[in-house]
Design a protein around this motif. Sequence first.
Motif, PDB file in Angstrom:
ATOM      1  N   THR A   1      -5.908   4.841   6.737  1.00  0.00           N
ATOM      2  CA  THR A   1      -5.683   4.755   5.236  1.00  0.00           C
ATOM      3  C   THR A   1      -6.966   4.583   4.440  1.00  0.00           C
ATOM      4  OG1 THR A   1      -5.099   2.544   5.175  1.00  0.00           O
ATOM      5  CG2 THR A   1      -3.151   4.069   5.322  1.00  0.00           C
TER       6      THR A   1
ATOM      7  N   ARG B   1      -5.909  -7.499   1.991  1.00  0.00           N
ATOM      8  CA  ARG B   1      -4.743  -8.101   2.321  1.00  0.00           C
ATOM      9  C   ARG B   1      -4.719  -9.247   2.820  1.00  0.00           C
ATOM     10  NH1 ARG B   1      -0.556  -4.750   1.799  1.00  0.00           N
ATOM     11  NH2 ARG B   1       0.551  -5.898   3.286  1.00  0.00           N
TER      12      ARG B   1
ATOM     13  N   THR C   1      -2.806  -0.618   8.080  1.00  0.00           N
ATOM     14  CA  THR C   1      -3.894   0.010   7.315  1.00  0.00           C
ATOM     15  C   THR C   1      -4.741   1.097   8.032  1.00  0.00           C
ATOM     16  OG1 THR C   1      -5.260  -2.020   7.855  1.00  0.00           O
ATOM     17  CG2 THR C   1      -3.783  -1.980   5.909  1.00  0.00           C
TER      18      THR C   1
ATOM     19  N   ASP D   1       0.966  -1.289   0.120  1.00  0.00           N
ATOM     20  CA  ASP D   1       0.032   0.155  -0.132  1.00  0.00           C
ATOM     21  C   ASP D   1       0.909   1.016   0.068  1.00  0.00           C
ATOM     22  OD1 ASP D   1      -2.042  -1.715   0.153  1.00  0.00           O
ATOM     23  OD2 ASP D   1      -2.573  -1.366   2.062  1.00  0.00           O
TER      24      ASP D   1
END
Length: 311
Positions: A302, A311, A299, A161
């Motif tokens: 985000t 993921r 994460t 990412d």
Amino acid sequence: MDLETVRTFVAVADAGQFQEAAAELGITQQAVSKRVAALERTLGVRLFTRTPRGSGLSIDGQAFLPHARELLRVAERAATSVRAGRRPLRVDVIASRGAATGLMRAFHRAHPEIDLDVVMLLDIETAVAAVRSGTIDASFRAVAAPGRPLPEDIAAVRVLDEPLQLLTGPGHALASARSVTVDGLAGHRIWMPGIVPGSEWGAYYDDLVAAFGLTIEATGPNFGSDALLDTIADTPALATFMGGRTRLVWPAGHGLRLIPVTDPTPVYPHALLWHRDNPHPALATLRAHLTAATAGQDTAGTWTPDWVIPR
């Protein structure tokens, strides 16, 4: 010309007897005789003559023998060139300065013993077709955009990412900001002439605009990164998004600023695609390397579109 008949001919020529050649090849003497006879019919000549000690080469057989050996050598080289583990691992990175290229450079440093071919394919349809045909072994993409599911024989795993940052020139209203919230970008003109309609990154930025009310302009010709940087540096009204792992160098006089975007941070989801039946042993090594290198990504805080693979 059947290579097995050629291989049998060479075995008989070396052994001097059909029976010994049969033992060496692991087949019956009758099978050896049939193969030699088939090769003689193909060539239209006699390759052996009977002798008190077995079989000797005829004049035509003597002439054909060196070429037969070369045929077998060429066949072996051809097979070796595509045999799993003997040819380079071919990976599509889309562009030379992007995050995927950085990932592959790190992989090469970690595994210098693995031969690599790095290619750059623009659109995802071309990349998927190349993976399915075996032209390439893997491709880095953002998947799966709405209405564009991957074929069942293609596997994918999200490997990175990449946070987006705002790039401005020195005269931009946000140039002195230490960070900017994504909502704070509303009303600012973000210029990205490299967006290709219908591409996976085009779908990503369409969703980013819809989610936060941003203004992203893709007008004008795309003259490449150098022209983009020149324009951003000279135009106070314009900014652009830049991936945090994109490797660009610009003249010091440009005075460009990279500003973190927060609350939430838009991240671009890079995934690796490969064919489920691809036997290249280095492909498993690449996947393991990427899993280890990008493990523990946080994460929280985000944003990605809801269509990207988890993921």
